[in-house]
Design an enzyme around this catalytic site. Structure first.
Site, PDB file in Angstrom:
ATOM      1  N   HIS A 100      37.200 -76.503  44.015  1.00  0.00           N
ATOM      2  CA  HIS A 100      37.416 -76.210  42.594  1.00  0.00           C
ATOM      3  C   HIS A 100      38.896 -76.086  42.255  1.00  0.00           C
ATOM      4  O   HIS A 100      39.252 -75.938  41.086  1.00  0.00           O
ATOM      5  CB  HIS A 100      36.662 -74.921  42.190  1.00  0.00           C
ATOM      6  CG  HIS A 100      37.249 -73.651  42.696  1.00  0.00           C
ATOM      7  ND1 HIS A 100      36.822 -73.036  43.850  1.00  0.00           N
ATOM      8  CD2 HIS A 100      38.230 -72.856  42.192  1.00  0.00           C
ATOM      9  CE1 HIS A 100      37.498 -71.923  44.033  1.00  0.00           C
ATOM     10  NE2 HIS A 100      38.372 -71.794  43.041  1.00  0.00           N
TER      11      HIS A 100
ATOM     12  N   ASP B  79      32.154 -76.528  47.976  1.00  0.00           N
ATOM     13  CA  ASP B  79      33.457 -76.160  47.418  1.00  0.00           C
ATOM     14  C   ASP B  79      34.535 -76.462  48.444  1.00  0.00           C
ATOM     15  O   ASP B  79      35.103 -75.575  49.062  1.00  0.00           O
ATOM     16  CB  ASP B  79      33.480 -74.676  47.033  1.00  0.00           C
ATOM     17  CG  ASP B  79      34.657 -74.335  46.121  1.00  0.00           C
ATOM     18  OD1 ASP B  79      35.444 -75.242  45.798  1.00  0.00           O
ATOM     19  OD2 ASP B  79      34.776 -73.158  45.731  1.00  0.00           O
TER      20      ASP B  79
ATOM     21  N   GLY C 157      44.259 -67.090  42.593  1.00  0.00           N
ATOM     22  CA  GLY C 157      45.353 -67.626  43.393  1.00  0.00           C
ATOM     23  C   GLY C 157      45.066 -67.584  44.872  1.00  0.00           C
ATOM     24  O   GLY C 157      45.683 -68.304  45.648  1.00  0.00           O
TER      25      GLY C 157
ATOM     26  N   SER D  65      42.145 -68.487  46.078  1.00  0.00           N
ATOM     27  CA  SER D  65      41.181 -69.558  46.344  1.00  0.00           C
ATOM     28  C   SER D  65      41.769 -70.630  47.254  1.00  0.00           C
ATOM     29  O   SER D  65      42.921 -71.028  47.108  1.00  0.00           O
ATOM     30  CB  SER D  65      40.744 -70.217  45.034  1.00  0.00           C
ATOM     31  OG  SER D  65      39.734 -69.493  44.417  1.00  0.00           O
TER      32      SER D  65
ATOM     33  N   SER E  37      36.211 -69.527  48.441  1.00  0.00           N
ATOM     34  CA  SER E  37      35.641 -70.170  47.259  1.00  0.00           C
ATOM     35  C   SER E  37      35.766 -69.255  46.040  1.00  0.00           C
ATOM     36  O   SER E  37      36.366 -69.633  45.035  1.00  0.00           O
ATOM     37  CB  SER E  37      34.171 -70.515  47.512  1.00  0.00           C
ATOM     38  OG  SER E  37      33.557 -70.990  46.330  1.00  0.00           O
TER      39      SER E  37
END
Length: 397
Positions: free
Chosen positions: A232, A264, A343, A345, A361
């Site tokens: 994502h 993801d 941030g 992720s 994720s």
């Protein structure tokens, strides 16, 4: 170089490149290497362990890595899952669940526990829910996800307060085995963490907007180098940048592949003039080398490294979790009791023994104050990501 004046107005911190993960090491057992001081400190802080308890946990983890597959095979179709469990005295043990009621002897440091449902039955029940979504159905608002919960011998459904009735109706419509279902209240919804404001290890750009994410693992593919991260964070073809200073960014590469929702995962191919190190940033201490990607068991402690919040540690609660984000469902995630923020992720999860586990994720709550104790996060398992794209991890010697 590209001007990025809005970043300065948001008051974000300058980015320094995140140290990256490494690949599977065949020369040493996953639990045989000494734990770095930064990891010990983070685990003791976040898990509430004394130094003696942490040492005993490491011993239990080694037992799990050495014995759990053989113990599971011995149970055959009666096997109902296994996990590391912390007892009331703070000591850890390996638990192997079985539907057999016959008393069985377990090796020292392990327990064989009788339960009602086999793992096959639980997975079949969860599969009924997943199949309904795969055919185009949508879960109702307030149903945040579901997973095979071996510690509770159930398929646990995470539900918002007040959404219980809708959740019951939804699950009933799936045809899942009602005897296996357990509803669990989750006070805050999980969210993908890329689009929230915060400091980030790298920036992705879709042609009009910048998004903040963290680098996960250093990888190669057919001679090309790059890093694994969350899907994502960017689509295939989106460009990736690092900050030169508070107003200027420099392109380092582009997303070579990305999948979200469903899974993801993504990887960014990086230009040859950039260096990728096979380590994870320990923030409060030394960088953490990654020696492999041996999968940790349920109940194991793992640490997450991300640019916004640094290094935080928690316990694996479940695997193959289906998470319902706003307008997106993701399957096959691992659930961890640890905080994360925007941030973070795409950032790396690692065990104390230096085994890479996955890339962040999403999650709920933040790492601030009492919220940190309530937080749940999810990661895309590393080995599935590598296999999906034909990637090889870089390794530390």
């Amino acid at each position: 170089m590209r001007k990025f004046a809005s970043w300065a107005r948001r008051g974000l911190l300058a980015i320094s490149p995140l140290a990256l993960f490494a690949a599977m090491a065949a020369s040493a057992a996953p639990g045989d290497r000494a734990m770095l001081p930064a990891v010990r400190e983070a685990m003791q802080r976040d898990l509430g362990l004394t130094s003696e308890q942490l040492t005993q946990y490491v011993q239990a983890e080694r037992l799990a890595l050495r014995e759990e597959k053989a113990l599971a095979k011995a149970q055959g179709e009666r096997f109902a899952g296994s996990w590391l469990e912390r007892k009331g005295n703070g000591q850890y043990q390996l638990v192997v669940a079985t539907t057999s009621i016959t008393p069985q002897r377990a090796p020292a440091g392990a327990e064989i526990r009788s339960v009602r449902h086999s793992l096959d039955r639980l997975e079949a029940s969860k599969g009924e829910i997943d199949t309904l979504l795969a055919h185009g159905a949508k879960s109702p608002e307030g149903v945040y996800g579901w997973f095979v919960d071996v510690r509770n011998n159930s398929v646990t459904v995470n539900v918002a307060p007040g959404a219980e009735a809708a959740a019951i109706g939804f699950i009933a419509a799936t045809g899942a085995d009602a005897d296996t279902i357990r509803f669990q209240r989750m006070e805050s919804a999980p969210m993908p963490l890329a689009t929230l404001q915060g400091g980030s290890e790298y920036l992705s750009n879709d042609g009009s907007n910048y998004y903040y994410c963290s680098v996960g693992f250093a990888v190669t593919r057919n001679g090309a180098k790059g890093f694994a991260t969350a899907g994502h964070c960017g689509n295939a073809g989106d460009r990736a940048f690092v900050a030169v200073n508070r107003r200027t960014v420099s392109q380092i590469g582009a997303f070579a592949a990305s999948n979200f929702p469903g899974s993801d995962r993504a990887w960014v191919q990086v230009d040859n003039n950039h260096t990728l190190l096979p380590v994870v940033d320990g923030y409060s201490g030394s960088d953490i080398p990654v020696y492999g990607s041996t999968e940790a068991p349920i109940g194991a402690s793992v640490c997450r490294s991300g640019r916004t919040t640094g290094l935080h540690c928690g316990v694996i609660e479940a695997k193959n979790v289906t998470v319902q984000y706003p307008d997106a469902s993701v399957n096959g995630l691992t659930q961890v009791k640890v905080c994360a923020e925007g941030g973070d992720s795409g950032g790396a999860f690692i065990t104390g023994a230096g085994q890479g586990q996955g890339v962040l994720s999403g999650g709920n709550y933040s790492c601030k104050g009492k919220q940190a104790k309530l937080a749940t996060s999810y990661f895309q398992p590393l080995n599935a990501l590598l296999q999906g794209y034909g990637l090889t991890l870089s390794t530390s010697p």
